[in-house]
Design an enzyme around this catalytic site. Sequence first.
Site, PDB file in Angstrom:
ATOM      1  N   HIS A   1     -16.502  -4.356  -3.021  1.00  0.00           N
ATOM      2  CA  HIS A   1     -15.054  -4.585  -3.109  1.00  0.00           C
ATOM      3  C   HIS A   1     -14.641  -5.755  -2.229  1.00  0.00           C
ATOM      4  O   HIS A   1     -15.021  -5.849  -1.069  1.00  0.00           O
ATOM      5  CB  HIS A   1     -14.302  -3.319  -2.682  1.00  0.00           C
ATOM      6  CG  HIS A   1     -12.817  -3.480  -2.692  1.00  0.00           C
ATOM      7  ND1 HIS A   1     -12.112  -3.777  -3.835  1.00  0.00           N
ATOM      8  CD2 HIS A   1     -11.898  -3.398  -1.697  1.00  0.00           C
ATOM      9  CE1 HIS A   1     -10.818  -3.855  -3.551  1.00  0.00           C
ATOM     10  NE2 HIS A   1     -10.662  -3.636  -2.253  1.00  0.00           N
TER      11      HIS A   1
ATOM     12  N   TYR B   1       0.866  -1.180   0.000  1.00  0.00           N
ATOM     13  CA  TYR B   1       0.000   0.000   0.000  1.00  0.00           C
ATOM     14  C   TYR B   1       0.906   1.234   0.000  1.00  0.00           C
ATOM     15  O   TYR B   1       1.680   1.437   0.937  1.00  0.00           O
ATOM     16  CB  TYR B   1      -0.909   0.013   1.234  1.00  0.00           C
ATOM     17  CG  TYR B   1      -1.977  -1.058   1.209  1.00  0.00           C
ATOM     18  CD1 TYR B   1      -3.226  -0.809   0.652  1.00  0.00           C
ATOM     19  CD2 TYR B   1      -1.736  -2.325   1.752  1.00  0.00           C
ATOM     20  CE1 TYR B   1      -4.217  -1.783   0.633  1.00  0.00           C
ATOM     21  CE2 TYR B   1      -2.711  -3.307   1.728  1.00  0.00           C
ATOM     22  CZ  TYR B   1      -3.944  -3.030   1.177  1.00  0.00           C
ATOM     23  OH  TYR B   1      -4.918  -4.000   1.144  1.00  0.00           O
TER      24      TYR B   1
END
Length: 374
Positions: free
Chosen positions: A302, A116
């Site tokens: 998601h 990330y």
Amino acid sequence: QDYFTDENRVLKKDPQQDYHLEYAMENSTHTILAFSRELHTCDTNDKSITESTVRVIWAYHHKDMGEAGQNYHGSNRGTKSLRLLNPEKEEVLSASLPYFDLTNKDVPVPDKDTTYWCQMFKIPVQHEKHHVTKIEPLIQKGHENLVHHILLYQCSSNLNDSVLDYGHECYHPNMPDSFLTCETVIFAWAIGGEGFTYPPHVGLSIGTAADPQFVLMEVHYDNPSYTEGLIDNSGLRLIYTPVIRKYDAGVIEAGLWVSLFHNIPPGMPEFVSEGHCTLECLEEALGAERPAGIHVFAVLLHAHLAGRAIRMRHFHNGEEQKLLAYDDEFDFNFQEFQYLKEERTILPGDNLITECHYSTVDRSRMTWVRKVLM
């Protein structure tokens, strides 16, 4: 004619002919066939068409099928995931509308499964209110499977330009303190999705004191092959207009968050988890500022590789309403917004339940889960 195939890939003529040719055209470069059928045919050889993802398989041969049967297609084949009942709403936007890009600059993607990466940006200064009308992904060519999703957070307006100098790995002990001021999600994009167009009466507000001045872009890189030497420059393009729309857009998140208490055992053909946005939560979140509720016009479901199906359930006064959104055939590589046919009002005191279905039959270790719906 209506044919079907079995596990041996043998084409068989369907005794119940449900597909009807509406139009056909062929020239030196293209063959076009338009056909129709009922959504539910009650034919065991047909698959019902719903609002869930449909995996379309296509194949062709350069010669027509003769009396001897079909010709083998060779490499002329492929698949594509679609939502046949949920086409993207396209609004004709002027090509002259201004825009700005938020893109990473030569980010070195580590040779590890998941990364990330966070980068701070400053929204270009506007001297009056504007509305963002469309947001497009700018995915570096060749990195379509590397960039899994992008989140855009609104940060504190008390920051200064010193936070713009560099990016850093998110959720890292050494990440800048300024990242901690970015808590409100204002947009999300996920793999397989295209540009998002706001409805004609809605826009993402920029340019006022209450609007985002500094934003944090979080990019999730998925590198399961541990490829070395990857450099990425992906991001988002925001198209905006000085013509103010009636409503400002926002994001509500519901679902399951990363937690050591939420995990899935290996070898499970189906495992169901629920995330509850309780009536007390929505009463506190909406009661003071939005007593008349909020209007939901689109939903992004998601999940990651273990996800198989997602359902967003809506309760009002204790009574379950029609599903807010669902996908019973979830495809990890095709995650895009579902535009609602009619806006749904969520009121203070309502209840939302995000129901997530997973499969870990091919895994030998525990799986920790994050699922967010917006």
